[in-house]
Structure formats: C-alpha cells, structure tokens
Motif scaffolding. Structure first.
Motif, PDB file in Angstrom:
ATOM      1  N   ASP A  57       0.787  -0.975   0.038  1.00  0.00           N
ATOM      2  CA  ASP A  57      -0.054  -0.008  -0.010  1.00  0.00           C
ATOM      3  C   ASP A  57       0.972   1.336  -0.034  1.00  0.00           C
ATOM      4  O   ASP A  57       0.508   2.132  -0.682  1.00  0.00           O
ATOM      5  CB  ASP A  57      -0.971  -0.132   1.204  1.00  0.00           C
ATOM      6  CG  ASP A  57      -2.154  -1.022   1.103  1.00  0.00           C
ATOM      7  OD1 ASP A  57      -2.277  -1.683   0.058  1.00  0.00           O
ATOM      8  OD2 ASP A  57      -2.781  -1.347   2.158  1.00  0.00           O
ATOM      9  N   GLU A  58       2.051   1.179   0.898  1.00  0.00           N
ATOM     10  CA  GLU A  58       2.839   2.358   0.770  1.00  0.00           C
ATOM     11  C   GLU A  58       3.463   2.800  -0.704  1.00  0.00           C
ATOM     12  O   GLU A  58       3.526   3.790  -0.948  1.00  0.00           O
ATOM     13  CB  GLU A  58       3.916   2.323   1.824  1.00  0.00           C
ATOM     14  CG  GLU A  58       5.038   3.451   2.000  1.00  0.00           C
ATOM     15  CD  GLU A  58       6.042   3.070   2.916  1.00  0.00           C
ATOM     16  OE1 GLU A  58       7.102   3.802   2.881  1.00  0.00           O
ATOM     17  OE2 GLU A  58       6.002   2.126   3.773  1.00  0.00           O
ATOM     18  N   LEU A  59       3.916   1.627  -1.166  1.00  0.00           N
ATOM     19  CA  LEU A  59       4.487   1.835  -2.585  1.00  0.00           C
ATOM     20  C   LEU A  59       3.439   2.281  -3.376  1.00  0.00           C
ATOM     21  O   LEU A  59       3.717   3.160  -4.245  1.00  0.00           O
ATOM     22  CB  LEU A  59       4.769   0.326  -3.051  1.00  0.00           C
ATOM     23  CG  LEU A  59       5.590   0.348  -4.450  1.00  0.00           C
ATOM     24  CD1 LEU A  59       6.905   1.207  -4.380  1.00  0.00           C
ATOM     25  CD2 LEU A  59       5.965  -1.229  -4.727  1.00  0.00           C
ATOM     26  N   LEU A  60       2.109   1.736  -3.436  1.00  0.00           N
ATOM     27  CA  LEU A  60       1.298   2.495  -4.535  1.00  0.00           C
ATOM     28  C   LEU A  60       0.756   3.761  -3.982  1.00  0.00           C
ATOM     29  O   LEU A  60       0.626   4.634  -5.052  1.00  0.00           O
ATOM     30  CB  LEU A  60       0.074   1.540  -4.317  1.00  0.00           C
ATOM     31  CG  LEU A  60       0.258  -0.047  -4.741  1.00  0.00           C
ATOM     32  CD1 LEU A  60      -1.336  -0.554  -4.640  1.00  0.00           C
ATOM     33  CD2 LEU A  60       0.474  -0.003  -6.489  1.00  0.00           C
ATOM     34  N   GLN A  61       0.619   4.320  -2.640  1.00  0.00           N
ATOM     35  CA  GLN A  61       0.717   5.527  -2.400  1.00  0.00           C
ATOM     36  C   GLN A  61       1.842   6.507  -3.035  1.00  0.00           C
ATOM     37  O   GLN A  61       1.634   7.656  -3.518  1.00  0.00           O
ATOM     38  CB  GLN A  61       0.496   5.629  -0.884  1.00  0.00           C
ATOM     39  CG  GLN A  61      -0.686   5.144  -0.312  1.00  0.00           C
ATOM     40  CD  GLN A  61      -1.866   5.789  -0.918  1.00  0.00           C
ATOM     41  OE1 GLN A  61      -1.883   7.248  -1.014  1.00  0.00           O
ATOM     42  NE2 GLN A  61      -2.802   5.053  -1.431  1.00  0.00           N
ATOM     43  N   GLU A  62       2.809   5.864  -2.928  1.00  0.00           N
ATOM     44  CA  GLU A  62       3.988   6.848  -3.530  1.00  0.00           C
ATOM     45  C   GLU A  62       4.135   6.802  -4.986  1.00  0.00           C
ATOM     46  O   GLU A  62       4.261   7.829  -5.638  1.00  0.00           O
ATOM     47  CB  GLU A  62       5.571   6.086  -3.371  1.00  0.00           C
ATOM     48  CG  GLU A  62       5.837   6.296  -1.895  1.00  0.00           C
ATOM     49  CD  GLU A  62       6.045   7.500  -1.013  1.00  0.00           C
ATOM     50  OE1 GLU A  62       6.587   8.422  -1.744  1.00  0.00           O
ATOM     51  OE2 GLU A  62       5.354   7.596  -0.167  1.00  0.00           O
ATOM     52  N   CYS A  63       3.481   5.888  -5.742  1.00  0.00           N
ATOM     53  CA  CYS A  63       3.137   5.928  -7.044  1.00  0.00           C
ATOM     54  C   CYS A  63       2.183   6.806  -7.347  1.00  0.00           C
ATOM     55  O   CYS A  63       2.353   7.704  -8.516  1.00  0.00           O
ATOM     56  CB  CYS A  63       2.714   4.697  -7.547  1.00  0.00           C
ATOM     57  SG  CYS A  63       3.861   3.439  -7.410  1.00  0.00           S
ATOM     58  N   LYS A  64       1.112   7.224  -6.633  1.00  0.00           N
ATOM     59  CA  LYS A  64       0.251   8.283  -6.652  1.00  0.00           C
ATOM     60  C   LYS A  64       0.648   9.398  -6.477  1.00  0.00           C
ATOM     61  O   LYS A  64       0.587  10.596  -7.386  1.00  0.00           O
ATOM     62  CB  LYS A  64      -0.921   7.938  -5.784  1.00  0.00           C
ATOM     63  CG  LYS A  64      -1.849   6.829  -6.222  1.00  0.00           C
ATOM     64  CD  LYS A  64      -3.057   6.739  -5.106  1.00  0.00           C
ATOM     65  CE  LYS A  64      -3.799   5.546  -5.398  1.00  0.00           C
ATOM     66  NZ  LYS A  64      -4.897   5.239  -4.547  1.00  0.00           N
ATOM     67  N   LYS A  65       1.767   9.479  -5.678  1.00  0.00           N
ATOM     68  CA  LYS A  65       2.601  10.886  -5.574  1.00  0.00           C
ATOM     69  C   LYS A  65       3.353  11.152  -6.872  1.00  0.00           C
ATOM     70  O   LYS A  65       3.281  12.400  -7.229  1.00  0.00           O
ATOM     71  CB  LYS A  65       3.241  11.025  -4.340  1.00  0.00           C
ATOM     72  CG  LYS A  65       2.568  10.772  -2.956  1.00  0.00           C
ATOM     73  CD  LYS A  65       3.790  10.855  -1.768  1.00  0.00           C
ATOM     74  CE  LYS A  65       2.919  10.832  -0.586  1.00  0.00           C
ATOM     75  NZ  LYS A  65       3.995  10.575   0.472  1.00  0.00           N
ATOM     76  N   LEU A  66       4.031  10.337  -7.222  1.00  0.00           N
ATOM     77  CA  LEU A  66       4.768  10.427  -8.437  1.00  0.00           C
ATOM     78  C   LEU A  66       3.930  10.884  -9.430  1.00  0.00           C
ATOM     79  O   LEU A  66       4.368  11.537 -10.478  1.00  0.00           O
ATOM     80  CB  LEU A  66       5.502   9.109  -8.894  1.00  0.00           C
ATOM     81  CG  LEU A  66       6.547   9.079  -9.965  1.00  0.00           C
ATOM     82  CD1 LEU A  66       7.499  10.236  -9.690  1.00  0.00           C
ATOM     83  CD2 LEU A  66       7.224   7.971 -10.040  1.00  0.00           C
TER      84      LEU A  66
END
Length: 112
Positions: free
Chosen positions: A2-11
């Motif tokens: 989930d943290e990785l996907l959240q970072e992807c959304k930020k990117l």
C-alpha cells in the motif's frame, strides 16, 4: 505494498505538474482545435504503426511516408505536438528506467 502504491500516486501527481506534461497537454489542445490536422496526424501514426509491424522494408516505407507527409510534419501546430509528445515519452521512459533499475524478470538467470 500500500505504501508503494501511495508513492506511485504521488509520483503521478508530480508528473502531471511537470513542464513536459503541461507542454504536452497544451500542444494536444492546440492540435485538437484543428480537426483536419488531428485526423491527418492520426492517420500518419496509424500508417507508421502498420509499417513497423508488418512491413518487410520498414526503413524505405517509413522514409516515403514521412516524405509524403512533409507539409503536415512541418506545420507548426503538428510539430509542437510531436515535440511535446517526444519530450513526455522520454521523461516517462527515463522514469521507468530508474524505477526498474536492478530488477530482473528472467527467473532462469536467477542466482547468476
């Protein structure tokens, strides 16, 4: 995960704020204002894709395609769009290269 996907959304949000993306969106708007130019460019891209996928002599056919469409490609609106599209594609490619650096997908080479 989930943290990785959240970072992807930020990117993704950062990408949408980039100069390259904003330039592309503006160039796309300008192109879409002229339906004839947009149609001709779509046809050119479709024909180029056909040549690349199915032609036995892609180099010569592509050269002829671009020569036959020289006027279209030198139109300032079309040229602006193509340049902006290229810049955005390079940025996305570079981002993917950095993101996937060191990641191996071939399980047969595992451990080598």
């Amino acid at each position: 995960m989930d943290e990785l996907l959240q970072e992807c959304k930020k990117l993704n949000n950062m990408l949408k704020e980039s100069k390259e993306y904003k330039t592309f969106v503006n160039a796309r708007k300008n192109l879409r204002r002229n339906e004839d130019l947009e149609r001709k460019l779509r046809e050119l891209y479709a024909r180029n894709r056909e040549i690349q996928e199915y032609s036995g002599n892609a180099y010569e056919e592509t050269e002829r395609l671009y020569s036959d469409n020289d006027e279209l490609l030198h139109n300032s609106i079309v040229n602006e769009y193509i340049r902006a599209e290229g810049a955005l594609c390079r940025l996305l490619r570079d981002m993917l290269d950095i993101t996937a650096d060191g990641i191996r997908f071939d399980y047969l080479d595992e451990g080598r």
